[in-house]
Design a protein around this motif. Structure first.
Motif, PDB file in Angstrom:
ATOM      1  N   VAL A  18      82.670  64.733 -21.363  1.00  0.00           N
ATOM      2  CA  VAL A  18      83.133  63.589 -20.557  1.00  0.00           C
ATOM      3  C   VAL A  18      83.300  64.022 -19.101  1.00  0.00           C
ATOM      4  CG1 VAL A  18      85.079  62.013 -20.162  1.00  0.00           C
ATOM      5  CG2 VAL A  18      84.193  62.355 -22.482  1.00  0.00           C
ATOM      6  N   ARG A  19      83.915  65.181 -18.889  1.00  0.00           N
ATOM      7  CA  ARG A  19      84.086  65.678 -17.515  1.00  0.00           C
ATOM      8  C   ARG A  19      82.752  65.877 -16.823  1.00  0.00           C
ATOM      9  NH1 ARG A  19      87.368  70.737 -16.228  1.00  0.00           N
ATOM     10  NH2 ARG A  19      86.313  70.268 -14.281  1.00  0.00           N
ATOM     11  N   SER A  20      81.788  66.450 -17.518  1.00  0.00           N
ATOM     12  CA  SER A  20      80.463  66.678 -16.941  1.00  0.00           C
ATOM     13  C   SER A  20      79.842  65.355 -16.499  1.00  0.00           C
ATOM     14  CB  SER A  20      79.572  67.381 -17.961  1.00  0.00           C
ATOM     15  OG  SER A  20      78.236  67.407 -17.537  1.00  0.00           O
ATOM     16  N   ALA A  21      79.897  64.383 -17.368  1.00  0.00           N
ATOM     17  CA  ALA A  21      79.310  63.077 -17.053  1.00  0.00           C
ATOM     18  C   ALA A  21      80.013  62.427 -15.860  1.00  0.00           C
ATOM     19  CB  ALA A  21      79.390  62.163 -18.271  1.00  0.00           C
ATOM     20  N   LEU A  22      81.332  62.408 -15.888  1.00  0.00           N
ATOM     21  CA  LEU A  22      82.080  61.795 -14.783  1.00  0.00           C
ATOM     22  C   LEU A  22      81.823  62.519 -13.475  1.00  0.00           C
ATOM     23  CD1 LEU A  22      85.453  61.067 -16.577  1.00  0.00           C
ATOM     24  CD2 LEU A  22      83.812  59.363 -15.734  1.00  0.00           C
ATOM     25  N   HIS A  23      81.698  63.838 -13.549  1.00  0.00           N
ATOM     26  CA  HIS A  23      81.421  64.623 -12.347  1.00  0.00           C
ATOM     27  C   HIS A  23      80.121  64.161 -11.700  1.00  0.00           C
ATOM     28  CE1 HIS A  23      81.835  68.990 -10.643  1.00  0.00           C
ATOM     29  NE2 HIS A  23      81.566  68.128  -9.689  1.00  0.00           N
ATOM     30  N   MET A  24      79.073  64.032 -12.502  1.00  0.00           N
ATOM     31  CA  MET A  24      77.763  63.629 -11.980  1.00  0.00           C
ATOM     32  C   MET A  24      77.751  62.171 -11.547  1.00  0.00           C
ATOM     33  SD  MET A  24      75.305  65.692 -14.587  1.00  0.00           S
ATOM     34  CE  MET A  24      75.513  67.466 -14.798  1.00  0.00           C
ATOM     35  N   GLU A  40      65.507  68.583 -13.419  1.00  0.00           N
ATOM     36  CA  GLU A  40      65.710  68.508 -14.863  1.00  0.00           C
ATOM     37  C   GLU A  40      66.915  69.281 -15.377  1.00  0.00           C
ATOM     38  OE1 GLU A  40      62.127  69.367 -16.951  1.00  0.00           O
ATOM     39  OE2 GLU A  40      60.973  67.928 -15.780  1.00  0.00           O
ATOM     40  N   GLU A  41      67.374  70.288 -14.645  1.00  0.00           N
ATOM     41  CA  GLU A  41      68.463  71.114 -15.165  1.00  0.00           C
ATOM     42  C   GLU A  41      69.793  70.368 -15.282  1.00  0.00           C
ATOM     43  OE1 GLU A  41      68.467  72.331 -10.709  1.00  0.00           O
ATOM     44  OE2 GLU A  41      67.030  71.547 -12.145  1.00  0.00           O
ATOM     45  N   TYR A  42      69.855  69.161 -14.717  1.00  0.00           N
ATOM     46  CA  TYR A  42      71.077  68.369 -14.801  1.00  0.00           C
ATOM     47  C   TYR A  42      70.935  67.156 -15.709  1.00  0.00           C
ATOM     48  CZ  TYR A  42      72.794  71.169 -10.953  1.00  0.00           C
ATOM     49  OH  TYR A  42      73.209  72.225 -10.184  1.00  0.00           O
ATOM     50  N   GLY A  43      69.766  66.979 -16.294  1.00  0.00           N
ATOM     51  CA  GLY A  43      69.545  65.770 -17.057  1.00  0.00           C
ATOM     52  C   GLY A  43      69.436  64.583 -16.117  1.00  0.00           C
ATOM     53  N   PRO A 137      74.948  72.957 -14.169  1.00  0.00           N
ATOM     54  CA  PRO A 137      73.763  72.483 -14.891  1.00  0.00           C
ATOM     55  C   PRO A 137      74.081  72.338 -16.385  1.00  0.00           C
ATOM     56  CG  PRO A 137      73.238  74.401 -13.540  1.00  0.00           C
ATOM     57  CD  PRO A 137      74.732  74.232 -13.524  1.00  0.00           C
ATOM     58  N   LEU A 138      73.251  71.600 -17.087  1.00  0.00           N
ATOM     59  CA  LEU A 138      73.497  71.350 -18.504  1.00  0.00           C
ATOM     60  C   LEU A 138      73.465  72.627 -19.336  1.00  0.00           C
ATOM     61  CD1 LEU A 138      71.588  68.003 -19.111  1.00  0.00           C
ATOM     62  CD2 LEU A 138      74.003  68.389 -18.592  1.00  0.00           C
ATOM     63  N   ALA A 139      72.674  73.605 -18.944  1.00  0.00           N
ATOM     64  CA  ALA A 139      72.641  74.868 -19.694  1.00  0.00           C
ATOM     65  C   ALA A 139      74.000  75.552 -19.664  1.00  0.00           C
ATOM     66  CB  ALA A 139      71.559  75.787 -19.128  1.00  0.00           C
ATOM     67  N   VAL A 140      74.699  75.464 -18.558  1.00  0.00           N
ATOM     68  CA  VAL A 140      76.041  76.052 -18.448  1.00  0.00           C
ATOM     69  C   VAL A 140      77.005  75.271 -19.340  1.00  0.00           C
ATOM     70  CG1 VAL A 140      77.964  76.498 -16.878  1.00  0.00           C
ATOM     71  CG2 VAL A 140      75.608  76.960 -16.153  1.00  0.00           C
ATOM     72  N   LEU A 141      76.908  73.943 -19.326  1.00  0.00           N
ATOM     73  CA  LEU A 141      77.744  73.117 -20.199  1.00  0.00           C
ATOM     74  C   LEU A 141      77.479  73.460 -21.659  1.00  0.00           C
ATOM     75  CD1 LEU A 141      79.752  70.742 -20.572  1.00  0.00           C
ATOM     76  CD2 LEU A 141      77.749  69.232 -20.578  1.00  0.00           C
ATOM     77  N   GLU A 142      76.222  73.616 -22.012  1.00  0.00           N
ATOM     78  CA  GLU A 142      75.863  73.955 -23.391  1.00  0.00           C
ATOM     79  C   GLU A 142      76.456  75.295 -23.810  1.00  0.00           C
ATOM     80  OE1 GLU A 142      71.930  74.982 -26.007  1.00  0.00           O
ATOM     81  OE2 GLU A 142      71.714  73.500 -24.414  1.00  0.00           O
ATOM     82  N   LEU A 143      76.368  76.271 -22.939  1.00  0.00           N
ATOM     83  CA  LEU A 143      76.956  77.572 -23.246  1.00  0.00           C
ATOM     84  C   LEU A 143      78.464  77.480 -23.409  1.00  0.00           C
ATOM     85  CD1 LEU A 143      74.937  79.972 -20.925  1.00  0.00           C
ATOM     86  CD2 LEU A 143      74.876  79.885 -23.428  1.00  0.00           C
TER      87      LEU A 143
END
Length: 147
Positions: A18-24, A40-43, A137-143
């Protein structure tokens, strides 16, 4: 999401998404430099909306339901609810598969960005983070949210 106290909320993985989405969603410069530019690294914007409502079902009920698990308090939940409603209203009007430009040019987009910003700042500060730092980036969120 470095430094985020990932284990202080029971459903911290949901919180991180949720934080990631709101941030973007809350950063017009990011939207131009990343979504419009097609980085692409951010979706894309659809990915952000999906992260906002995927596990939480915030498109079906209030964030208040998750106070104490995903959200720290009712104030935080209320700000998230406003942001979700603003973004979803636009998504329903322009279509989920619409290009990012359709969202950004929508007359209600500035209000959606403002609502996302208020929720993002409240959550970031609650987690001890700088709300003005660039989104990871999404890879960092995934990790960060890997089981």
């Amino acid at each position: 999401m470095g430094g985020m106290p990932l284990n202080d909320m029971p459903w911290w993985r949901w919180r991180a998404n949720v934080r990631s989405a709101l941030h973007m969603l809350s950063d017009p410069v990011f939207q131009q430099e990343c979504w419009v530019a097609g980085r692409e690294e951010y979706g894309d914007l659809t990915d952000a909306v999906y992260r906002l409502v995927e596990d939480t079902w915030l498109d079906n009920w209030s964030a208040e339901k998750y106070v104490g698990t995903v959200f720290r308090d009712s104030g935080e939940a209320a700000l998230v609810d406003v942001a979700v409603l603003r973004v979803l209203r636009i998504m329903h009007q322009v279509g989920a598969d619409a290009p990012v430009s359709a969202y950004l040019e929508h007359h209600g987009w500035p209000e959606a960005v403002r609502a996302a910003r208020e929720a993002h700042v409240r959550m970031a500060v609650g987690d001890g983070h700088d709300p003005d730092a660039p989104p990871p980036p999404l890879a960092v969120l995934e990790l960060a949210t890997r089981y």
